[in-house]
Design a protein around this motif. Structure first.
Motif, short mmCIF file in Angstrom:
data_model
loop_
_atom_site.label_atom_id
_atom_site.label_comp_id
_atom_site.label_asym_id
_atom_site.label_seq_id
_atom_site.Cartn_x
_atom_site.Cartn_y
_atom_site.Cartn_z
N THR A 169 12.14 23.49 1.48
CA THR A 169 11.80 22.31 0.67
C THR A 169 11.57 21.06 1.50
O THR A 169 11.08 20.08 0.97
N PHE A 203 18.52 22.62 -0.38
CA PHE A 203 18.65 22.92 -1.81
C PHE A 203 20.12 22.82 -2.20
O PHE A 203 20.98 23.48 -1.61
N TRP A 204 20.41 21.98 -3.19
CA TRP A 204 21.78 21.79 -3.69
C TRP A 204 22.05 22.78 -4.81
O TRP A 204 21.38 22.75 -5.84
N ASN A 211 22.07 20.50 -10.36
CA ASN A 211 21.72 21.20 -9.12
C ASN A 211 20.20 21.17 -8.96
O ASN A 211 19.48 20.64 -9.82
N ASP A 212 19.69 21.72 -7.88
CA ASP A 212 18.25 21.65 -7.65
C ASP A 212 17.44 22.64 -8.48
O ASP A 212 16.21 22.60 -8.46
N THR A 244 22.26 11.96 -9.01
CA THR A 244 21.50 12.95 -8.25
C THR A 244 22.37 13.52 -7.13
O THR A 244 23.36 12.88 -6.72
#
Length: 180
Positions: A80, A84-85, A117-118, A156
């Motif tokens: 990305t 990525f969370w 989350n993402d 976020t």
């Protein structure tokens, strides 16, 4: 004169960002450090068919002055440009030293907050890398110097990370791998 100031600045920055405490550790019965995530911790969607269950975690050795904890799961290998969370939970009471398997949503500790989350959902989102080499899933437990971060569930992951790092006393990490 500039060289001593640069050395002093590097020392101050290094001290400010060095938050790992040797006695503060995290473990999981669901995976070993450097081991593979089980199918229970794999996302159910995006082409994956796992259980999407948050792993059990236990931590010990938090430093004196810890007023709360936070847990994050992050994939730095996601294609990305920003990783990525998979999970961010904070305001975990200081008396809590473990999370049972599935401690997300209604199963999280009283008072704890989870953010998006993402994947776009709230709570834990399991591993689901694209086909290819295994990705690293870095689980971090933060010992914090505040009872509450002052954020809501609409924060976020980036703002959450900023506030975690602004209030951290120490971190403990464990990394799992998963590929398909």
């Amino acid at each position: 004169m500039i060289r001593p100031l640069l050395s002093l600045a590097a020392l101050v920055v290094g001290a400010a960002t060095s938050v790992h405490a040797a006695d503060f550790t995290v473990t999981s019965p669901d995976f070993t450090d450097g081991g593979r995530l089980g199918e229970a911790q794999v996302f159910d969607g995006f082409g994956c068919t796992g259980g999407n269950v948050a792993p059990a975690l236990a931590w010990t050795g938090a430093p004196a002055g810890t007023k709360s904890f936070a847990v994050t799961v992050y994939d730095p290998d996601a294609p990305t440009g920003s990783g990525f969370w998979h999970w961010s939970m904070f305001d975990i009471p200081a008396a809590t030293t473990s999370l049972a398997t599935g401690s997300t949503g209604a199963g999280r500790p009283a008072g704890a907050v989870e953010v998006r989350n993402d994947y776009g959902g709230t709570g834990f989102g399991g591993a689901c890398p694209p086909p290819g080499p295994a990705h690293r899933y870095v689980v971090t437990v933060f010992a914090l110097k505040v009872d509450k971060l002052g954020l809501g569930a609409d924060a976020t992951p980036a703002v959450t990370g900023f506030m975690l790092n602004a209030n951290v006393l120490a971190t403990a990490r464990i990394t799992a791998l998963y590929g398909r």
